[in-house]
Scaffold this motif. Structure first.
Motif, PDB file in Angstrom:
ATOM      1  N   GLY A 145       0.811  -1.219   0.000  1.00 56.00           N
ATOM      2  CA  GLY A 145       0.000   0.000   0.000  1.00 56.00           C
ATOM      3  C   GLY A 145       0.838   1.259   0.000  1.00 56.00           C
ATOM      4  O   GLY A 145       0.680   2.136  -0.863  1.00 56.00           O
ATOM      5  N   VAL A 146       1.749   1.373   0.960  1.00 53.50           N
ATOM      6  CA  VAL A 146       2.580   2.579   1.036  1.00 53.50           C
ATOM      7  C   VAL A 146       3.590   2.601  -0.104  1.00 53.50           C
ATOM      8  O   VAL A 146       3.974   3.677  -0.594  1.00 53.50           O
ATOM      9  N   MET A 147       3.988   1.422  -0.589  1.00 55.63           N
ATOM     10  CA  MET A 147       4.916   1.349  -1.715  1.00 55.63           C
ATOM     11  C   MET A 147       4.304   1.977  -2.969  1.00 55.63           C
ATOM     12  O   MET A 147       4.938   2.791  -3.644  1.00 55.63           O
ATOM     13  N   ILE A 148       3.069   1.608  -3.283  1.00 52.54           N
ATOM     14  CA  ILE A 148       2.416   2.151  -4.469  1.00 52.54           C
ATOM     15  C   ILE A 148       2.082   3.631  -4.257  1.00 52.54           C
ATOM     16  O   ILE A 148       2.138   4.435  -5.190  1.00 52.54           O
ATOM     17  N   GLY A 149       1.776   4.006  -3.015  1.00 44.62           N
ATOM     18  CA  GLY A 149       1.508   5.415  -2.723  1.00 44.62           C
ATOM     19  C   GLY A 149       2.722   6.278  -3.000  1.00 44.62           C
ATOM     20  O   GLY A 149       2.635   7.319  -3.665  1.00 44.62           O
ATOM     21  N   ALA A 150       3.881   5.854  -2.511  1.00 45.24           N
ATOM     22  CA  ALA A 150       5.119   6.598  -2.749  1.00 45.24           C
ATOM     23  C   ALA A 150       5.451   6.635  -4.238  1.00 45.24           C
ATOM     24  O   ALA A 150       5.902   7.657  -4.760  1.00 45.24           O
ATOM     25  N   ALA A 151       5.221   5.506  -4.915  1.00 45.97           N
ATOM     26  CA  ALA A 151       5.517   5.441  -6.346  1.00 45.97           C
ATOM     27  C   ALA A 151       4.650   6.402  -7.154  1.00 45.97           C
ATOM     28  O   ALA A 151       5.104   6.974  -8.151  1.00 45.97           O
ATOM     29  N   MET A 152       3.405   6.597  -6.742  1.00 45.26           N
ATOM     30  CA  MET A 152       2.514   7.501  -7.471  1.00 45.26           C
ATOM     31  C   MET A 152       2.988   8.953  -7.364  1.00 45.26           C
ATOM     32  O   MET A 152       2.821   9.742  -8.299  1.00 45.26           O
ATOM     33  N   PHE A 153       3.583   9.306  -6.231  1.00 45.34           N
ATOM     34  CA  PHE A 153       4.131  10.656  -6.115  1.00 45.34           C
ATOM     35  C   PHE A 153       5.304  10.835  -7.067  1.00 45.34           C
ATOM     36  O   PHE A 153       5.502  11.910  -7.636  1.00 45.34           O
ATOM     37  N   LYS A 154       6.098   9.767  -7.247  1.00 48.04           N
ATOM     38  CA  LYS A 154       7.198   9.826  -8.222  1.00 48.04           C
ATOM     39  C   LYS A 154       6.621   9.959  -9.635  1.00 48.04           C
ATOM     40  O   LYS A 154       7.178  10.675 -10.480  1.00 48.04           O
ATOM     41  N   THR A 155       5.509   9.299  -9.893  1.00 44.65           N
ATOM     42  CA  THR A 155       4.868   9.387 -11.200  1.00 44.65           C
ATOM     43  C   THR A 155       4.423  10.814 -11.500  1.00 44.65           C
ATOM     44  O   THR A 155       4.644  11.337 -12.593  1.00 44.65           O
ATOM     45  N   VAL A 156       3.784  11.437 -10.512  1.00 40.13           N
ATOM     46  CA  VAL A 156       3.356  12.841 -10.674  1.00 40.13           C
ATOM     47  C   VAL A 156       4.565  13.728 -10.902  1.00 40.13           C
ATOM     48  O   VAL A 156       4.551  14.637 -11.748  1.00 40.13           O
ATOM     49  N   LEU A 157       5.649  13.458 -10.175  1.00 37.37           N
ATOM     50  CA  LEU A 157       6.877  14.238 -10.319  1.00 37.37           C
ATOM     51  C   LEU A 157       7.414  14.160 -11.750  1.00 37.37           C
ATOM     52  O   LEU A 157       7.791  15.181 -12.340  1.00 37.37           O
ATOM     53  N   VAL A 158       7.426  12.953 -12.301  1.00 39.27           N
ATOM     54  CA  VAL A 158       7.921  12.785 -13.670  1.00 39.27           C
ATOM     55  C   VAL A 158       7.015  13.513 -14.662  1.00 39.27           C
ATOM     56  O   VAL A 158       7.490  14.161 -15.605  1.00 39.27           O
ATOM     57  N   LEU A 159       5.697  13.424 -14.446  1.00 43.76           N
ATOM     58  CA  LEU A 159       4.746  14.042 -15.377  1.00 43.76           C
ATOM     59  C   LEU A 159       4.878  15.559 -15.424  1.00 43.76           C
ATOM     60  O   LEU A 159       4.904  16.159 -16.507  1.00 43.76           O
ATOM     61  N   ILE A 160       4.955  16.193 -14.258  1.00 41.81           N
ATOM     62  CA  ILE A 160       4.961  17.657 -14.228  1.00 41.81           C
ATOM     63  C   ILE A 160       6.361  18.243 -14.179  1.00 41.81           C
ATOM     64  O   ILE A 160       6.532  19.458 -14.230  1.00 41.81           O
ATOM     65  N   GLY A 161       7.361  17.371 -14.083  1.00 40.15           N
ATOM     66  CA  GLY A 161       8.747  17.821 -13.955  1.00 40.15           C
ATOM     67  C   GLY A 161       9.395  18.230 -15.264  1.00 40.15           C
ATOM     68  O   GLY A 161       8.761  18.245 -16.326  1.00 40.15           O
TER      69      GLY A 161
END
Length: 477
Positions: free
Chosen positions: A122-138
């Motif tokens: 659960g927390v693993m996928i949660g942290a990964a989604m923040f990285k996904t958002v970072l890549v998208l808007i970065g």
């Protein structure tokens, strides 16, 4: 009516009402009922309850297999029926002890690793989604924020808060899996990451433990093997001291003595072992790469994600970076690793199309999104591969096929960095043919793994029941 309450109400009705229940508890996946009269229950009707995966009669109990949602259903049953709630019990306490064989040893190791890792999904996928958002808007994609912005710093910190401190999380979950002191398990993880030791990396090669032993100074961030091995040993050491230390002194001396024994074992045995194994495996694969040609690329692509899971890929990465700096390109490790990453995306995709449970489908789609956009594969490796075991065979097959194509067509990569779908840009500098073949190899790895996962994944209801009842791995050590 709320879903869990509906399941609880249906269960109570079909087992003969609360009057037919003398005791109710649960384990990790099953609702366990002591019934006064089991003969009045129709198993087939219970199996048809939405949210129920199956039933079992074992250990004098009527066991209803729910899956990971069982704590919520148990709470609803207790509230509806007026039963006293109890802590979860050991999953397989009613199973007879198995003879110690290679198969059972391998099974126990896989179950231990799986049980420790799946608690963190659960927390693993949660942290990964923040990285996904970072890549998208970065700066690599939409360029909405710069690498120096506070938003970039925050999103990156949320991701690193889990993955850098993975040994601490694993220390907790591994200790919980083994029934050991979870705070001592966390202590093992924090010792591997404490700044006093981390700051020594690069300044000295070893430190003295108790003035008697020497331990190498190295990084354990994001590592898996050292902490899993340490907690397994710690559980035995702690159990020993619990037996020999008088109860009146146990609060003070059991944790103190356990730490005293575990510190040298942690730094001199458990910590270095991952590095030693990684170096050995790395040297072996690098040597194989010198003589294996395109076959070597295929083998590394098949094995890469398994090396990543255990932290044993560092030697190969170092070799690849050195090659890149010397020649400007790499046609072995980085190519194989990139294809393996795409194969991991395929494992999530295959699971998504095969799974019937809506919650599990949503999880697998989340793994796919966090992977192909954010370049994070750990959620699918542990959330699909480690949980169901058989998709690992698909990952091996897909990586092998993609790597074989890349090796035969001599694909090279010219850029370090991206691990998401942008990784194919690393093939551009090699010309049109290199780019096309690199894309084909990557997509082939993904699609082959997706198809094999769909075929081999074992996500049907009967496979879920088997998983819940036996947790028996398909991959044998």
């Amino acid at each position: 009516m709320e879903k869990n309450q509906q399941i609880a109400a249906s269960v109570l009705e079909l087992v003969g009402g609360k009057e037919n229940i003398s005791f109710v508890t649960h384990c990790m996946t099953r609702l366990r009922l002591n019934l006064k009269d089991e003969s009045i229950v129709d198993d087939e009707k219970v199996k048809k309850i939405k949210g129920v995966l199956g039933v079992a009669h074992s250990g004098g109990q009527y066991q209803i297999i729910i899956g990971q949602n069982v704590p919520k259903v148990y709470k609803a049953v207790c509230e509806t029926g007026g039963f006293q709630q109890h802590a979860a019990i050991e999953e397989n306490l009613d199973q007879p002890k198995e003879k110690l064989t290679l198969k059972t040893i391998g099974s126990n190791i896989m179950n231990y690793m799986s049980g420790a890792m799946t608690q963190l999904i659960g927390v693993m996928i949660g942290a990964a989604m923040f990285k996904t958002v970072l890549v998208l808007i970065g700066p690599d994609m939409l360029k909405l924020i710069s690498a120096e912005s506070d938003t970039y710093l925050l999103l990156n910190a949320i991701y690193n808060a889990f993955y850098y401190f993975l040994p601490v999380f694993l220390g907790y979950s591994a200790a919980k899996k083994l029934g050991a002191n979870v705070t001592l398990g966390m202590m093992m993880g924090t010792l591997l990451l404490v700044p006093d030791f981390v700051n020594l990396i690069g300044t000295k090669e070893s430190i003295s433990i108790y003035g008697l032993l020497s331990a190498p100074v190295q990084s354990y961030a994001q590592s898996v093997l050292p902490i899993l091995l340490a907690v397994a040993i710690m559980s035995v050491v702690e159990t020993f001291f619990k037996k020999v230390v008088p109860d009146v002194l146990s609060t003070i001396f059991v944790p103190t003595l356990t730490l005293a024994v575990m510190v040298p074992l942690l730094f001199c045995v458990c910590g270095p072992i991952g590095g030693y194994i990684g170096a050995w495996v790395g040297d072996l694969l690098i040597g194989f790469g010198d003589v294996g040609g395109f076959v070597a690329v295929a083998v590394v692509a098949a094995l890469w994600e398994f090396l990543v899971m255990t932290g044993m890929h560092a030697v190969l990465i170092t070799f690849a970076i050195t090659t890149m700096l010397q020649t400007g390109s790499d046609s072995f490790v980085l190519v194989a690793g990139g294809i393996a990453t795409w194969s991991a995306f395929g494992m999530a995709l295959g699971a998504f199309f095969k799974q019937k449970n809506k919650e599990e489908k949503a999880e697998s789609f989340g793994y796919f999104v966090s992977g192909i956009l954010g370049g994070v594969t750990e959620p699918v490796l542990f959330g699909v591969g480690m949980r169901y075991k058989r998709p690992f065979l698909a990952l091996l097959g897909g990586g092998l096929l993609g790597g074989l194509y890349a090796g035969i067509t001599h694909v090279s990569t010219y850029v370090l960095g991206a691990t998401n779908f942008l990784s194919v840009l690393g093939f551009v500098a090699g010309g049109t043919s290199n780019l096309v073949n690199g894309i084909i190899a990557s997509v082939l790895g993904m699609l082959a793994t997706a198809v094999l996962t769909y075929i081999l994944g074992g996500f049907e209801e009967e496979d879920e029941v088997e998983k819940a009842e036996e947790l028996e791995p398909v991959l044998e050590i």
